[in-house]
Design an enzyme around this catalytic site. Structure first.
Site, mmCIF file in Angstrom:
data_model
loop_
_atom_site.group_PDB
_atom_site.id
_atom_site.type_symbol
_atom_site.label_atom_id
_atom_site.label_comp_id
_atom_site.label_asym_id
_atom_site.label_seq_id
_atom_site.Cartn_x
_atom_site.Cartn_y
_atom_site.Cartn_z
ATOM 1 N N ARG A 11 13.777 -8.452 -8.170
ATOM 2 C CA ARG A 11 14.599 -8.162 -6.980
ATOM 3 C C ARG A 11 15.682 -9.222 -6.807
ATOM 4 N NH1 ARG A 11 10.338 -5.415 -2.648
ATOM 5 N NH2 ARG A 11 9.106 -4.445 -4.284
ATOM 6 N N ASP A 71 -0.468 1.365 -0.440
ATOM 7 C CA ASP A 71 -0.491 -0.079 -0.284
ATOM 8 C C ASP A 71 -0.332 -0.541 1.155
ATOM 9 O OD1 ASP A 71 2.270 0.234 0.169
ATOM 10 O OD2 ASP A 71 2.703 -1.691 -0.783
ATOM 11 N N GLU A 72 -0.510 0.373 2.081
ATOM 12 C CA GLU A 72 -0.382 -0.037 3.482
ATOM 13 C C GLU A 72 -1.614 0.378 4.267
ATOM 14 O OE1 GLU A 72 3.385 0.958 5.288
ATOM 15 O OE2 GLU A 72 4.280 1.013 3.288
ATOM 16 N N TYR A 128 2.658 -1.948 -7.238
ATOM 17 C CA TYR A 128 2.367 -1.604 -8.638
ATOM 18 C C TYR A 128 2.636 -2.812 -9.548
ATOM 19 C CZ TYR A 128 2.419 3.434 -7.424
ATOM 20 O OH TYR A 128 2.168 4.677 -6.893
ATOM 21 N N ASP A 145 0.986 -4.685 4.321
ATOM 22 C CA ASP A 145 1.718 -4.017 3.236
ATOM 23 C C ASP A 145 1.669 -4.943 2.026
ATOM 24 O OD1 ASP A 145 3.594 -2.977 1.434
ATOM 25 O OD2 ASP A 145 4.870 -2.204 3.021
HETATM 26 N N1 DCP Z 1 6.183 3.924 -4.870
HETATM 27 C C1 DCP Z 1 6.506 5.007 -5.683
HETATM 28 N N2 DCP Z 1 7.584 5.774 -5.406
HETATM 29 C C2 DCP Z 1 8.334 5.493 -4.344
HETATM 30 C C3 DCP Z 1 8.028 4.416 -3.502
HETATM 31 C C4 DCP Z 1 6.931 3.629 -3.803
HETATM 32 O O1 DCP Z 1 5.816 5.245 -6.666
HETATM 33 N N3 DCP Z 1 9.381 6.247 -4.087
HETATM 34 C C5 DCP Z 1 5.023 3.107 -5.204
HETATM 35 C C6 DCP Z 1 5.407 1.860 -5.908
HETATM 36 C C7 DCP Z 1 5.142 0.766 -4.944
HETATM 37 C C8 DCP Z 1 4.111 1.349 -4.014
HETATM 38 O O2 DCP Z 1 4.342 2.742 -4.028
HETATM 39 O O3 DCP Z 1 4.647 -0.388 -5.596
HETATM 40 C C9 DCP Z 1 4.193 0.804 -2.621
HETATM 41 O O4 DCP Z 1 5.472 1.071 -2.039
HETATM 42 P P1 DCP Z 1 6.231 0.012 -1.177
HETATM 43 O O5 DCP Z 1 7.379 0.689 -0.563
HETATM 44 O O6 DCP Z 1 5.306 -0.714 -0.274
HETATM 45 O O7 DCP Z 1 6.844 -0.988 -2.217
HETATM 46 P P2 DCP Z 1 6.212 -2.233 -2.905
HETATM 47 O O8 DCP Z 1 4.833 -2.521 -2.447
HETATM 48 O O9 DCP Z 1 6.359 -2.067 -4.368
HETATM 49 O O10 DCP Z 1 7.208 -3.384 -2.487
HETATM 50 P P3 DCP Z 1 7.265 -4.219 -1.125
HETATM 51 O O11 DCP Z 1 7.001 -5.628 -1.525
HETATM 52 O O12 DCP Z 1 8.650 -4.042 -0.655
HETATM 53 O O13 DCP Z 1 6.260 -3.671 -0.187
HETATM 54 MG MG MG Z 2 4.349 -2.761 -0.452
HETATM 55 MG MG MG Z 3 4.363 0.011 1.346
#
Ligand code: DCP
Ligand code: MG
Ligand code: MG
Length: 586
Positions: A88, A143-144, A56, A51
């Site tokens: 965060r 992203d996963e 973004y 992950d």
């Molecule tokens: N995303 C989005 N709307 C959402 C959830 C996520 O557009 N409701 C997008 C933004 C994130 C990306 O998807 O960057 C990946 O989601 P993640 O939950 O993996 O979150 P992040 O990668 O940003 O953070 P983390 O470090 O917790 O994985």
């Molecule tokens: Mg992520």
């Molecule tokens: Mg994710």
């Protein structure tokens, strides 16, 4: 983590629960022990879950390094969809309102993230890199990714013993003697290599979880963030699941299901283990309930399924408010037009039209979509470019029928409409005309103007599209093509996989209702389930002959509803619980 026992007595009045109520386990710990008694069949797999950290935000920070040390939020409409870890630390989480984020962190830098093109491009690069490490890489969202590394791990496990796995470890490596610990240790080394490659080649940091199924790998990876990795040995499974706390933290349990569970007094994973099938019955079919309970025991029979090319082509439009059928029609007409443009470029013939809507909901920030789909005759698309308007009108008419079914003549407030075509027939070469032919023809004559980006494969066009032509396409068309190339397995594939989990042929269409014995279950999967879950599956199997609906299918807010079909269950249950089953389908 302690949790109150759910009072099962409150469910006893419901006569519909009778047969399932008998199957409920008296003590969840007993159930767990029975699963643990012969764990080895369920430990065959070896999965790495990757992950990307604050995805973004990382893409933005890569392009603008000056943002690295600042609290950064990525904004879409009035929501901060993600934030970097500096933000965060200042109290700006994922998915919060911009106003709330700015209250928590007044110097938050906000970047508009509504154009997904660069995120998709990075997502594709990441996926490509990962495929160097395993032939079986399954993409989950942007992203996963899950990597099935059992082959490499088994080979490495046969070599010189590794003292300790890199990163964090949950549970002791001595906790199981089936050989899984050595494989997981080797996989942890591989995960470290993968993460190093992501960092060195793409400048991206990530988290990895390593486990013997997808569910556990994903849960493990989330325990140490950011830029860390965690391997989960058998001995740590129980503790991890129980410490997962809220049921919402189980992959596959969406907020709607979590809310429904909350209404039943089931708030934590421990509660879920204790809950009887009868208690959970309001959530949907027996198969749904079984799938849900299996999650709480860490059981996930899903294989890593390599992600393939686009299995649907779709476009969508988000807005603040649409509350009249007339407005919907205007929007859908435009969406139908755009779908046809994309379809022309693709060249295949679809057989299914799918409409998605998102209803306004203040509480969930509009995360839920509902979809409904219908079959469309392939003949509709025959020589459609000669009668584009007629075909567009027909698609619109079909979409309006679906819409009316979903809206049920009730007042509505929509914030999104989406239209997609899928179910491509294999032999639709005759339709490879129009833009598609133009694009390919251009490949022979156009001057190749490869940018550095192209040379490194950053912005590679979808298969078969000439790069020079690709460059000349408008950005929105490009991004739609990329997105559609990058979607996961088709609903059909997913349905097949859930059906195979639930006995292979529970689906009435595929022979459910005839065999009720366990002989055609996957024995490994079946044997790893607690006895009561095995019982429920047999029950679900037995009721399968009651028939899945045909014609257009309802799709749950978070995905297709394979298990509903698989178990021949009621429509309401299917529509509500797609998210749980969706997880199993992955
Ligand atoms: N995303 C989005 N709307 C959402 C959830 C996520 O557009 N409701 C997008 C933004 C994130 C990306 O998807 O960057 C990946 O989601 P993640 O939950 O993996 O979150 P992040 O990668 O940003 O953070 P983390 O470090 O917790 O994985
Ligand atoms: Mg992520
Ligand atoms: Mg994710």
């Amino acid at each position: 983590m302690s949790a109150p026992f759910v009072d099962c007595a409150e469910m006893e009045d419901d006569p519909a629960e009778e047969d399932l109520a008998d199957a409920g386990p008296a003590e969840p710990e007993e159930v767990w022990r029975s699963t643990a008694a012969d764990p080895s069949p369920s430990h065959r797999r070896c999965v790495i879950h990757i992950d990307i950290d604050c995805f973004y935000a990382q893409v933005e920070m890569l392009e603008r390094p000056e943002l690295r040390d600042k609290p950064l939020g990525i904004q879409q409409k009035n929501i901060v969809v993600t934030s970097n870890y500096a933000a965060r630390a200042r109290g700006v989480g994922k998915c919060c309102l911009v106003t709330e984020a700015l209250q928590a962190c007044p110097d938050l830098v906000l970047v508009n993230g509504s154009d997904l093109t660069r995120y998709r491009r990075m997502s594709a690069r990441i996926h490509r890199l990962l495929t160097r490490f395993s032939r079986r890489v399954e993409r989950l969202g942007f992203d996963e990714n899950f990597l099935d590394v059992v082959e490499a791990a088994t080979r490495a496990a046969g070599g010189p013993p590794v003292a300790a796995p890199p990163g964090h470890a949950l549970g002791s490596a001595d906790s199981c003697s089936c050989g899984c610990s050595a494989r997981l240790t080797a996989a942890a080394s591989l995960a470290a290599d993968v993460r190093r490659a992501l960092r060195e080649e793409l400048g991206i940091t990530s988290c990895a979880g390593i486990g013997f199924n997808k569910l556990l790998a994903k849960l493990a990876g989330a325990t140490h963030k950011p830029d860390q990795q965690t391997v989960l040995f058998f001995g740590g499974v129980n503790e991890l699941l129980l410490s997962a706390g809220a049921v919402r933290s189980l992959p596959g349990v969406g907020s709607r299901t979590a809310a429904q569970l909350g209404d039943l007094g089931v708030r934590t994973t421990a509660d879920l283990r204790r809950a009887t099938p009868a208690q959970l019955r309001p959530l949907g079919s027996a198969a749904t309930v079984t799938a849900l309970r299996a999650l709480a025991f860490g059981v996930d029979p899903g294989e890593v399924k390599p992600s393939s090319a686009a299995l649907s082509i779709g476009v969508e439009d988000g807005f603040r408010r649409v509350d009249s059928v007339e407005e919907c029609e205007v929007k859908l007409r435009e969406l139908a037009r755009r779908v046809l443009v994309l379809l022309g470029e693709d060249g295949r013939t679809p057989t299914v039209l799918k409409l998605s809507i998102r209803r306004y909901n203040r509480e969930d920030y509009g995360r839920f979509r509902e979809s409904r789909q219908t079959k469309v005759p392939p003949s509709l698309f025959a020589r459609w470019r000669e009668r584009e308007r007629e075909v567009g009108d027909r698609l619109l008419a079909e979409a309006m029928v679906l819409l009316k079914k979903m809206l049920k003549d009730e007042p509505f407030h929509l914030t999104l409409l989406g239209l997609a075509v899928t179910g491509f027939s294999e032999h639709s070469g005759s339709e490879k005309a129009g833009i598609a032919r133009f694009v390919q023809k251009a490949a022979s004559s156009a001057t190749k103007r490869k940018s550095l980006d192209d040379a490194t494969g950053d912005d590679a066009p979808p298969g078969g599209v000439d790069p020079a032509v690709w460059e000349s396409l408008p950005p929105d068309i490009k991004s739609e093509l990329i997105r559609d190339q990058e979607v996961g397995p088709s609903k059909k594939q997913k349905q097949r996989s859930i059906a195979s989990f639930f006995g292979g042929s529970i689906d009435s269409k595929s022979g459910g209702g005839s065999g009720t014995g366990p002989e055609d279950w996957d024995p490994d999967v079946f044997s790893q389930l607690p006895p009561d879950i095995q019982f429920e599956l047999k029950m679900a199997r037995r009721s399968a002959g009651r028939g899945a609906p045909s014609g257009d299918k309802k799709v749950s807010p978070r995905g297709p509803t394979a298990a509903g079909a698989a178990a021949g269950a009621g429509t309401a249950g299917r529509a509500r619980n797609g998210s749980i089953l969706k997880f199993f389908k992955k």
